[in-house]
Design a protein around this motif. Sequence first.
Motif, PDB file in Angstrom:
ATOM      1  N   PRO A   1     -10.201  36.974-107.251  1.00 51.33           N
ATOM      2  CA  PRO A   1      -8.993  36.235-106.887  1.00 51.33           C
ATOM      3  C   PRO A   1      -8.953  35.802-105.426  1.00 51.33           C
ATOM      4  CG  PRO A   1      -8.542  38.579-106.778  1.00 51.33           C
ATOM      5  CD  PRO A   1      -9.997  38.440-107.154  1.00 51.33           C
ATOM      6  N   GLY A   2     -10.082  35.516-104.822  1.00 55.80           N
ATOM      7  CA  GLY A   2     -10.120  35.146-103.404  1.00 55.80           C
ATOM      8  C   GLY A   2      -9.442  33.823-103.117  1.00 55.80           C
ATOM      9  N   ASN A   3      -9.242  33.586-101.826  1.00 56.33           N
ATOM     10  CA  ASN A   3      -8.460  32.423-101.396  1.00 56.33           C
ATOM     11  C   ASN A   3      -9.048  31.092-101.856  1.00 56.33           C
ATOM     12  OD1 ASN A   3      -6.359  33.630 -99.663  1.00 56.33           O
ATOM     13  ND2 ASN A   3      -8.088  34.355 -98.442  1.00 56.33           N
TER      14      ASN A   3
ATOM     15  N   THR B   1     -21.584  39.256 -98.090  1.00 61.39           N
ATOM     16  CA  THR B   1     -22.450  40.340 -98.623  1.00 61.39           C
ATOM     17  C   THR B   1     -22.923  40.049-100.040  1.00 61.39           C
ATOM     18  OG1 THR B   1     -20.465  41.476 -99.434  1.00 61.39           O
ATOM     19  CG2 THR B   1     -21.314  42.126 -97.239  1.00 61.39           C
ATOM     20  N   ALA B   2     -22.329  39.018-100.652  1.00 58.02           N
ATOM     21  CA  ALA B   2     -22.662  38.719-102.058  1.00 58.02           C
ATOM     22  C   ALA B   2     -23.619  37.540-102.193  1.00 58.02           C
ATOM     23  CB  ALA B   2     -21.374  38.408-102.823  1.00 58.02           C
ATOM     24  N   VAL B   3     -23.793  36.797-101.103  1.00 58.80           N
ATOM     25  CA  VAL B   3     -24.524  35.514-101.158  1.00 58.80           C
ATOM     26  C   VAL B   3     -25.890  35.658-101.825  1.00 58.80           C
ATOM     27  CG1 VAL B   3     -25.737  33.853 -99.689  1.00 58.80           C
ATOM     28  CG2 VAL B   3     -23.358  34.387 -99.223  1.00 58.80           C
TER      29      VAL B   3
ATOM     30  N   HIS C   1     -10.068  31.397 -87.289  1.00 60.36           N
ATOM     31  CA  HIS C   1      -9.865  31.470 -88.738  1.00 60.36           C
ATOM     32  C   HIS C   1      -8.869  32.580 -89.020  1.00 60.36           C
ATOM     33  CE1 HIS C   1     -13.768  29.349 -88.794  1.00 60.36           C
ATOM     34  NE2 HIS C   1     -13.422  28.921 -89.989  1.00 60.36           N
ATOM     35  N   GLN C   2      -8.422  32.614 -90.288  1.00 60.82           N
ATOM     36  CA  GLN C   2      -7.537  33.679 -90.742  1.00 60.82           C
ATOM     37  C   GLN C   2      -8.124  35.053 -90.436  1.00 60.82           C
ATOM     38  OE1 GLN C   2      -8.831  31.243 -92.601  1.00 60.82           O
ATOM     39  NE2 GLN C   2     -10.407  32.255 -93.827  1.00 60.82           N
ATOM     40  N   GLN C   3      -7.239  36.007 -90.210  1.00 64.02           N
ATOM     41  CA  GLN C   3      -7.616  37.341 -89.724  1.00 64.02           C
ATOM     42  C   GLN C   3      -8.641  38.016 -90.624  1.00 64.02           C
ATOM     43  OE1 GLN C   3      -4.127  39.742 -89.147  1.00 64.02           O
ATOM     44  NE2 GLN C   3      -4.989  40.727 -87.323  1.00 64.02           N
TER      45      GLN C   3
ATOM     46  N   ILE D   1     -26.240  23.920-101.037  1.00 60.77           N
ATOM     47  CA  ILE D   1     -25.821  25.010-100.144  1.00 60.77           C
ATOM     48  C   ILE D   1     -25.248  24.378 -98.885  1.00 60.77           C
ATOM     49  CG2 ILE D   1     -26.579  26.971 -98.745  1.00 60.77           C
ATOM     50  CD1 ILE D   1     -28.892  27.313-100.740  1.00 60.77           C
ATOM     51  N   ALA D   2     -24.034  24.748 -98.522  1.00 64.51           N
ATOM     52  CA  ALA D   2     -23.435  24.175 -97.307  1.00 64.51           C
ATOM     53  C   ALA D   2     -22.331  25.089 -96.791  1.00 64.51           C
ATOM     54  CB  ALA D   2     -22.879  22.789 -97.599  1.00 64.51           C
ATOM     55  N   PRO D   3     -22.289  25.294 -95.471  1.00 58.86           N
ATOM     56  CA  PRO D   3     -21.231  26.134 -94.895  1.00 58.86           C
ATOM     57  C   PRO D   3     -19.888  25.433 -94.834  1.00 58.86           C
ATOM     58  CG  PRO D   3     -22.604  25.260 -93.147  1.00 58.86           C
ATOM     59  CD  PRO D   3     -23.239  24.829 -94.452  1.00 58.86           C
TER      60      PRO D   3
HETATM   61  N1  NDP Z   1     -18.369  25.876 -97.607  1.00 60.10           N
HETATM   62  C1  NDP Z   1     -17.086  25.679 -97.329  1.00 60.10           C
HETATM   63  O1  NDP Z   1     -16.612  24.519 -97.233  1.00 60.10           O
HETATM   64  C2  NDP Z   1     -16.171  26.841 -97.151  1.00 60.10           C
HETATM   65  C3  NDP Z   1     -16.689  28.101 -97.186  1.00 60.10           C
HETATM   66  N2  NDP Z   1     -15.870  29.180 -97.111  1.00 60.10           N
HETATM   67  C4  NDP Z   1     -16.498  30.494 -97.295  1.00 60.10           C
HETATM   68  O2  NDP Z   1     -16.158  30.984 -98.584  1.00 60.10           O
HETATM   69  C5  NDP Z   1     -16.174  32.406 -98.575  1.00 60.10           C
HETATM   70  C6  NDP Z   1     -14.889  32.934 -99.186  1.00 60.10           C
HETATM   71  O3  NDP Z   1     -13.824  32.646 -98.334  1.00 60.10           O
HETATM   72  P1  NDP Z   1     -12.357  33.164 -98.759  1.00 60.10           P
HETATM   73  O4  NDP Z   1     -12.032  32.704-100.126  1.00 60.10           O
HETATM   74  O5  NDP Z   1     -11.441  32.835 -97.634  1.00 60.10           O
HETATM   75  O6  NDP Z   1     -12.595  34.750 -98.785  1.00 60.10           O
HETATM   76  P2  NDP Z   1     -11.728  35.857 -99.570  1.00 60.10           P
HETATM   77  O7  NDP Z   1     -12.044  37.145 -98.915  1.00 60.10           O
HETATM   78  O8  NDP Z   1     -10.325  35.407 -99.717  1.00 60.10           O
HETATM   79  O9  NDP Z   1     -12.349  35.883-101.054  1.00 60.10           O
HETATM   80  C7  NDP Z   1     -13.622  36.402-101.266  1.00 60.10           C
HETATM   81  C8  NDP Z   1     -13.660  36.858-102.704  1.00 60.10           C
HETATM   82  O10 NDP Z   1     -15.001  37.211-103.041  1.00 60.10           O
HETATM   83  C9  NDP Z   1     -14.960  38.422-103.748  1.00 60.10           C
HETATM   84  N3  NDP Z   1     -16.223  39.162-103.658  1.00 60.10           N
HETATM   85  C10 NDP Z   1     -16.550  40.155-102.825  1.00 60.10           C
HETATM   86  N4  NDP Z   1     -17.785  40.616-103.132  1.00 60.10           N
HETATM   87  C11 NDP Z   1     -18.222  39.871-104.188  1.00 60.10           C
HETATM   88  C12 NDP Z   1     -19.406  39.853-104.985  1.00 60.10           C
HETATM   89  N5  NDP Z   1     -20.386  40.740-104.759  1.00 60.10           N
HETATM   90  N6  NDP Z   1     -19.523  38.938-105.962  1.00 60.10           N
HETATM   91  C13 NDP Z   1     -18.534  38.076-106.208  1.00 60.10           C
HETATM   92  N7  NDP Z   1     -17.365  38.042-105.514  1.00 60.10           N
HETATM   93  C14 NDP Z   1     -17.227  38.944-104.517  1.00 60.10           C
HETATM   94  C15 NDP Z   1     -13.828  39.189-103.131  1.00 60.10           C
HETATM   95  O11 NDP Z   1     -13.440  40.203-104.042  1.00 60.10           O
HETATM   96  P3  NDP Z   1     -12.863  41.558-103.419  1.00 60.10           P
HETATM   97  O12 NDP Z   1     -11.427  41.232-103.152  1.00 60.10           O
HETATM   98  O13 NDP Z   1     -13.074  42.565-104.508  1.00 60.10           O
HETATM   99  O14 NDP Z   1     -13.649  41.858-102.172  1.00 60.10           O
HETATM  100  C16 NDP Z   1     -12.792  38.100-102.945  1.00 60.10           C
HETATM  101  O15 NDP Z   1     -12.024  37.956-104.091  1.00 60.10           O
HETATM  102  C17 NDP Z   1     -16.422  32.808 -97.118  1.00 60.10           C
HETATM  103  O16 NDP Z   1     -17.789  33.059 -96.939  1.00 60.10           O
HETATM  104  C18 NDP Z   1     -16.047  31.553 -96.338  1.00 60.10           C
HETATM  105  O17 NDP Z   1     -16.738  31.436 -95.105  1.00 60.10           O
HETATM  106  C19 NDP Z   1     -14.502  29.070 -96.992  1.00 60.10           C
HETATM  107  C20 NDP Z   1     -13.941  27.818 -96.922  1.00 60.10           C
HETATM  108  C21 NDP Z   1     -14.744  26.605 -96.963  1.00 60.10           C
END
Ligand code: NDP
Length: 278
Positions: free
Chosen positions: A12-14, A84-86, A162-164, A125-127
């Motif tokens: 349920p991440g952001n 850590t999951a990448v 960025h967010q905390q 793949i893109a940041p």
């Molecule tokens: N390329 C782009 O344009 C953008 C990239 N990003 C990147 O996206 C990523 C996520 O950002 P954001 O959504 O804010 O982060 P959040 O922390 O809100 O969400 C991350 C989610 O990933 C889950 N997670 C943790 N470990 C694993 C795993 N092993 N396998 C699958 N899911 C896992 C977390 O679950 P749990 O709660 O259990 O830890 C959490 O729900 C960051 O790396 C950020 O830098 C963000 C915005 C734009």
Amino acid sequence: MNCIPIMISGLPGNVARVMAEAVLQDERFTLVPFSLTGEEISDGQVAVDQTTVTLLKPSERERKINEILESYPGCICVDYTHPTAVNDNAKFYVAHKMPFVMGTTGGDRQDLERTVKNASMPAVIAPNMAKQIVGLQAMLEYGANTFPGLFNGFTLQVKESHQQGKADTSGTAKALVACFNQLGIDFDISSIEKIRDPKIQRENLGVEAQYIKGHAWHTYTIQAPDGSALFELTHNINGRQNYVSGTFDAVMFLKTKIDTNAFEQKLFTMIDVLTAGK
Ligand SMILES: NC(=O)C1=CN([C@@H]2O[C@H](COP(=O)(O)OP(=O)(O)OC[C@H]3O[C@@H](n4cnc5c(N)ncnc54)[C@H](OP(=O)(O)O)[C@@H]3O)[C@@H](O)[C@H]2O)C=CC1
Ligand SMILES: O=C(O)C1=N[C@H](C(=O)O)C[C@H](O)C1
């Protein structure tokens, strides 16, 4: 046209939530009701609008994936999880021949690229998936490739806010620093200033309260050694909607590559996607 099945990893991440909600609103796609998540997740399911999505912990995903792929042939994954999951997630997608868009930053980027280059299916793949920022990256890459050393001896300061809860240093900032290095500026990514304090973000930067929990503000300041010249580049993104369009362009890019079997190359960037869409 048949809908493209999209599995969003990271609920349920952001960002994953924003992407899943956007998939449900886009007639090109159907949301696969499963999401790879972290081991610590407590709830087994989350609601995305009216859709119930089952969360698959790392320890559960192998058991379920074949059934999912039989139900959703042609599934493309979109990963917005955690640094850590990448690498493990990328290896999982490759092992199951799933094309994917990796938006998640951090992890071992060289290992990630090796994984994709040795895969049977393509990946983007893109940041940063915000197309205007990808355009800025492309401009800087052009400048760095065309005029290497142009800024020899200049200094650089990089601030990113960025967010905390953001775990890592901005992948976008790291990518632009690589261009500035090629332009001759001696700067290490460890010197990137990470701003995560909401008080500073509100009072010093002027981030609006509504975006404190979701913003990406970057400023790069370049100065001549004698102080005779200064250049500044700022890109501020508020919220997370700006990443949707680029992410979906990347999905369509992969779909086209797969449908035309035109993917000798496996590893693609958002600049490849932007260029293809000109
Ligand atoms: N390329 C782009 O344009 C953008 C990239 N990003 C990147 O996206 C990523 C996520 O950002 P954001 O959504 O804010 O982060 P959040 O922390 O809100 O969400 C991350 C989610 O990933 C889950 N997670 C943790 N470990 C694993 C795993 N092993 N396998 C699958 N899911 C896992 C977390 O679950 P749990 O709660 O259990 O830890 C959490 O729900 C960051 O790396 C950020 O830098 C963000 C915005 C734009
Ligand atoms: O974590 C975020 O939010 C973002 N992460 C990406 C990064 O690390 O560069 C892209 C953008 O800055 C938002």
